[in-house]
Design a protein around this motif. Structure first.
Motif, mmCIF file in Angstrom:
data_model
loop_
_atom_site.group_PDB
_atom_site.id
_atom_site.type_symbol
_atom_site.label_atom_id
_atom_site.label_comp_id
_atom_site.label_asym_id
_atom_site.label_seq_id
_atom_site.Cartn_x
_atom_site.Cartn_y
_atom_site.Cartn_z
ATOM 1 N N PRO A 1 0.813 -1.222 0.000
ATOM 2 C CA PRO A 1 0.000 0.000 0.000
ATOM 3 C C PRO A 1 0.847 1.273 0.000
ATOM 4 O O PRO A 1 0.467 2.278 -0.581
ATOM 5 C CB PRO A 1 -0.812 -0.110 1.291
ATOM 6 C CG PRO A 1 -0.260 -1.251 2.048
ATOM 7 C CD PRO A 1 0.479 -2.094 1.117
ATOM 8 N N ASP A 2 2.001 1.210 0.629
ATOM 9 C CA ASP A 2 2.884 2.371 0.666
ATOM 10 C C ASP A 2 3.357 2.803 -0.715
ATOM 11 O O ASP A 2 3.990 3.829 -0.868
ATOM 12 C CB ASP A 2 4.133 2.051 1.504
ATOM 13 C CG ASP A 2 3.864 2.237 2.974
ATOM 14 O OD1 ASP A 2 2.803 2.799 3.291
ATOM 15 O OD2 ASP A 2 4.707 1.808 3.787
ATOM 16 N N ASP A 3 3.079 1.962 -1.697
ATOM 17 C CA ASP A 3 3.584 2.250 -3.019
ATOM 18 C C ASP A 3 3.064 3.541 -3.636
ATOM 19 O O ASP A 3 3.607 4.003 -4.628
ATOM 20 C CB ASP A 3 3.307 1.078 -3.968
ATOM 21 C CG ASP A 3 4.240 -0.098 -3.692
ATOM 22 O OD1 ASP A 3 5.324 0.148 -3.141
ATOM 23 O OD2 ASP A 3 3.879 -1.230 -4.023
ATOM 24 N N THR A 4 2.000 4.127 -3.061
ATOM 25 C CA THR A 4 1.569 5.413 -3.623
ATOM 26 C C THR A 4 2.661 6.465 -3.424
ATOM 27 O O THR A 4 2.641 7.507 -4.055
ATOM 28 C CB THR A 4 0.251 5.926 -3.003
ATOM 29 O OG1 THR A 4 0.392 5.870 -1.588
ATOM 30 C CG2 THR A 4 -0.943 5.112 -3.440
ATOM 31 N N MET A 5 3.622 6.149 -2.556
ATOM 32 C CA MET A 5 4.806 6.998 -2.429
ATOM 33 C C MET A 5 5.484 7.180 -3.783
ATOM 34 O O MET A 5 6.065 8.208 -4.049
ATOM 35 C CB MET A 5 5.817 6.364 -1.478
ATOM 36 C CG MET A 5 5.375 6.397 -0.040
ATOM 37 S SD MET A 5 6.729 6.210 1.139
ATOM 38 C CE MET A 5 7.818 5.024 0.409
ATOM 39 N N LEU A 6 5.388 6.134 -4.588
ATOM 40 C CA LEU A 6 5.967 6.180 -5.925
ATOM 41 C C LEU A 6 5.502 7.416 -6.689
ATOM 42 O O LEU A 6 6.242 8.022 -7.442
ATOM 43 C CB LEU A 6 5.504 4.957 -6.704
ATOM 44 C CG LEU A 6 6.482 3.826 -6.968
ATOM 45 C CD1 LEU A 6 5.802 2.748 -7.761
ATOM 46 C CD2 LEU A 6 7.707 4.329 -7.687
ATOM 47 N N MET B 1 -4.686 6.835 -9.070
ATOM 48 C CA MET B 1 -3.336 6.537 -8.564
ATOM 49 C C MET B 1 -3.181 5.055 -8.276
ATOM 50 O O MET B 1 -2.161 4.454 -8.596
ATOM 51 C CB MET B 1 -3.067 7.324 -7.278
ATOM 52 C CG MET B 1 -2.739 8.769 -7.523
ATOM 53 S SD MET B 1 -1.917 9.433 -6.079
ATOM 54 C CE MET B 1 -2.314 11.152 -6.204
ATOM 55 N N LYS B 2 -4.207 4.467 -7.646
ATOM 56 C CA LYS B 2 -4.131 3.046 -7.312
ATOM 57 C C LYS B 2 -4.045 2.194 -8.569
ATOM 58 O O LYS B 2 -3.272 1.237 -8.624
ATOM 59 C CB LYS B 2 -5.334 2.638 -6.462
ATOM 60 C CG LYS B 2 -5.173 3.071 -5.013
ATOM 61 C CD LYS B 2 -6.431 2.868 -4.220
ATOM 62 C CE LYS B 2 -6.281 3.476 -2.839
ATOM 63 N NZ LYS B 2 -7.580 3.565 -2.159
ATOM 64 N N ASP C 1 -7.268 -3.887 1.856
ATOM 65 C CA ASP C 1 -7.614 -2.659 2.554
ATOM 66 C C ASP C 1 -7.436 -1.437 1.683
ATOM 67 O O ASP C 1 -8.065 -0.411 1.890
ATOM 68 C CB ASP C 1 -6.750 -2.507 3.821
ATOM 69 C CG ASP C 1 -7.368 -3.252 4.992
ATOM 70 O OD1 ASP C 1 -8.552 -3.647 4.869
ATOM 71 O OD2 ASP C 1 -6.670 -3.436 5.999
ATOM 72 N N LYS C 2 -6.533 -1.561 0.723
ATOM 73 C CA LYS C 2 -6.196 -0.371 -0.049
ATOM 74 C C LYS C 2 -6.928 -0.300 -1.383
ATOM 75 O O LYS C 2 -7.040 0.754 -1.970
ATOM 76 C CB LYS C 2 -4.679 -0.325 -0.301
ATOM 77 C CG LYS C 2 -3.855 -0.328 0.961
ATOM 78 C CD LYS C 2 -4.057 0.943 1.756
ATOM 79 C CE LYS C 2 -3.613 0.718 3.183
ATOM 80 N NZ LYS C 2 -3.804 1.890 4.030
ATOM 81 N N ARG D 1 -11.295 -3.828 -7.988
ATOM 82 C CA ARG D 1 -9.894 -3.866 -8.430
ATOM 83 C C ARG D 1 -9.198 -5.151 -7.968
ATOM 84 O O ARG D 1 -8.395 -5.731 -8.692
ATOM 85 C CB ARG D 1 -9.115 -2.658 -7.901
ATOM 86 C CG ARG D 1 -9.361 -1.398 -8.715
ATOM 87 C CD ARG D 1 -8.299 -0.355 -8.435
ATOM 88 N NE ARG D 1 -8.506 0.855 -9.197
ATOM 89 C CZ ARG D 1 -9.343 1.829 -8.868
ATOM 90 N NH1 ARG D 1 -10.064 1.717 -7.783
ATOM 91 N NH2 ARG D 1 -9.477 2.898 -9.622
ATOM 92 N N VAL D 2 -9.524 -5.564 -6.734
ATOM 93 C CA VAL D 2 -8.907 -6.786 -6.214
ATOM 94 C C VAL D 2 -9.300 -7.985 -7.063
ATOM 95 O O VAL D 2 -8.451 -8.791 -7.464
ATOM 96 C CB VAL D 2 -9.332 -7.024 -4.744
ATOM 97 C CG1 VAL D 2 -8.973 -8.437 -4.304
ATOM 98 C CG2 VAL D 2 -8.665 -6.009 -3.839
#
Lengths: 366, 202
Positions: free
Chosen positions: A119-124, A279-280, A311-312, A317-318
């Protein structure tokens, strides 16, 4: 290719744990803070010789202990690869393949391709260019060992050049000879890295566009634009022309260490206007492209780690993601979720073999 | 470990401070010294004190020497137009033991690594440049380890002398003698293919 068995000693919140996995789908369920992500990180560590989340090894050792050990048996093309990482932070780090320690850790990278989606990948998208270079380097160093070697040389020379600039500034000298020696040493690696990144994006974008379209169900055109100072100028010119600036700032201001990827939708930068949903979808498409390219270039299906995607991402999408992944009949996947039953309900619809593991306080229960 | 003597413990501490010696070896050495006669021990300590107080570095090449100029620099049979630049004294010994080299040396005392606080002025590079100007030098051989920092040092020195009519060479890099190709590391093998040399039958 898949991970058969994993053994952890004093890795993050695991004191000692041994576990065997399914070669297809593995679900790790448990509440927050129990150690699901840590388990994925241990798998990532065995493939990349470093943690995905914490940059420093000392953060991977269980609190109060002095070392950790991660051991895994991978089966690749019917051959067993036992990887052992023994790490005493700041002292010793040994990674071995079938009992034989590597002389250089870089020789191991790429043997067992891996992709992690977190989930932290939105940092990208949101953070600075460093994250996006890390994404590029993660893909390329697994595909191309020469790239990794040249990148290590580049970074080492760059560090020395910056230290030399600091010393020069400190004594007030303008003797360029040493800095010019470093300029010379940067030329070959920077040309190689630029060229490799450029050609990588040429093959990356068509696949990426396709994935984005599939995931977003939209008509927008997605594209990653490779931004580098080396498009306009040779590295030698950049370094020469900016000597004064570098001297006063006491660091190297130009070069491939400042490269970036500009994420665009319909030619407009995503950072400025994109919605959460866009973004996701974007991140997912980036990672799936990474996955597909690794698979194509390495000739084996990478291990896929999906951290906390339920959760994200929304249910649609899942399901779409799992559809994409499970319709292909190979590849090992690890999924974590905080709800014990949610993941099972979704997976049961796919008619695939899977193993479920319950993670409780650094222990795994079947 | 508990010792019955503070004097023994102190000796062990001193030995154990040496490179490559752990506390067990230190104990063995100390006990051995205790066993042999006092004169032999005296010989030991005098040798060490004398070495430390009287040894100096050669004015020309910075090799260790008993005299202001070392025996290699003084040797009339050696080719004075050839200087082999090395990182430290151990490299001189290694090259000398090959008996293949008949020129002079220059010991840098390290390699350039600003990260570790070693800049060109911390090495004997200025003295090398001076030697080159004063002496008739035709060629300098850079016998420096093939690392990033080694390459920097070679670049730096060659830039400093680029206007002088001197040939600069480096050691050949590649497959070792008696080594089997399959065991050579990829980096070396790759490089050796790229920088292959014409075959000469003798």
């Amino acid at each position: 290719m898949y991970l058969q068995r994993l053994k952890l000693i004093q890795f993050k919140n695991y004191t000692e744990q041994e576990v065997e996995f399914s070669e297809r789908l593995n679900c790790l369920v448990g509440k927050n803070g129990m150690g699901k992500t840590n388990l994925l990180d241990a798998i990532y560590y065995l493939c990349m010789c470093k943690s995905y989340f914490s940059v420093q090894d000392r953060n991977a050792v269980q609190y109060g202990e002095s070392f950790f050990r991660v051991e895994g048996d991978f089966l690749k093309k019917e051959k067993k690869h036992r990887i052992v990482a023994k790490v005493i932070p700041q002292k010793r780090k040994i990674v071995s393949l079938n009992e034989k320690p590597y002389k250089r850790l870089s020789e191991h990278i790429g043997l067992l391709p891996i992709v992690l989606i977190a989930p932290d990948d939105t940092m990208l998208i949101r953070e600075g260019s460093e994250e996006r270079r890390r994404f590029l380097d993660q893909s390329l160093s697994q595909i191309n060992p020469t790239y990794l070697e040249q990148l290590i040389i580049y970074n080492r020379v760059l560090k020395q050049r910056n230290a030399a600039l600091k010393q020069l500034f400190a004594v007030g000298s303008r003797d360029k000879t040493l800095v010019e020696s470093y300029n010379q040493q940067l030329l070959k690696p920077s040309a190689y890295i630029f060229e490799t990144r450029r050609t990588f994006l040429e093959i990356f974008n068509p696949i990426f566009k396709k994935y984005y379209k599939e995931i977003s169900k939209g008509a927008e055109q997605a594209e990653c634009v490779y931004k580098s100072m080396l498009w306009e100028n040779e590295m030698s010119v950049l370094l020469q022309e900016n000597f004064e600036k570098d001297y006063y700032l006491q660091r190297t201001t130009k070069g491939i260490h400042r490269d970036d990827l500009v994420f665009t939708l319909n030619k407009k930068p995503l950072k400025r206007f994109a919605s959460q949903g866009q973004m996701k979808s974007y991140i997912l498409a980036l990672k799936l492209t990474q996955f597909e390219l690794l698979k194509k270039e390495k000739g084996v299906t990478p291990i896929l780690l999906l951290d906390d995607i339920f959760d994200k991402l929304d249910k649609y999408r899942v399901e779409h993601l799992l559809n994409l992944l499970l319709e292909k009949k190979d590849g090992q996947i690890f999924i974590t979720d905080t709800h014990e039953n949610r993941v099972e309900q979704i997976i049961q619809g796919f008619n695939t073999d899977y193993c479920k593991f319950v993670v409780v306080e650094g222990k795994i229960e079947l | 470990m508990e010792f019955s003597s503070k004097l023994l413990e102190k000796t062990i501490d001193v030995f154990a401070s040496l490179p490559g010696i752990g506390r067990k070896s230190a104990l063995r050495l100390a006990l051995h010294l205790l066993k042999i006669d006092t004169d032999s021990v005296q010989e030991f300590t005098t040798a060490i004190t004398n070495m430390k107080t009287h040894i100096r570095s050669c004015q020309r090449c910075h090799n260790i020497s008993d005299n202001p100029v070392c025996h290699i620099c003084e040797d009339a049979r050696r080719d004075k137009s050839l200087i082999c630049v090395v990182e430290n004294i151990k490299d001189v010994m290694a090259i000398e033991s090959t008996a293949q080299y008949k020129g002079l040396y220059h010991i840098l005392g390290g390699i350039i690594s600003p990260i570790e606080g070693v800049g060109p002025s911390d090495l004997t590079i200025d003295s090398l440049l001076q030697r080159i100007q004063e002496q008739e030098v035709k060629e300098i051989i850079m016998a420096i380890s093939p690392t990033i920092e080694g390459d920097t040092t070679i670049f730096y020195i060659s830039k400093k002398i680029k206007n002088l009519p001197i040939k600069v060479s480096t050691l050949a890099r590649g497959i070792s003698f008696g080594g089997e190709l399959q065991y050579a590391d990829e980096l070396t093998l790759g490089r050796s293919i790229v920088t292959r040399i014409p075959y000469k039958s003798e």
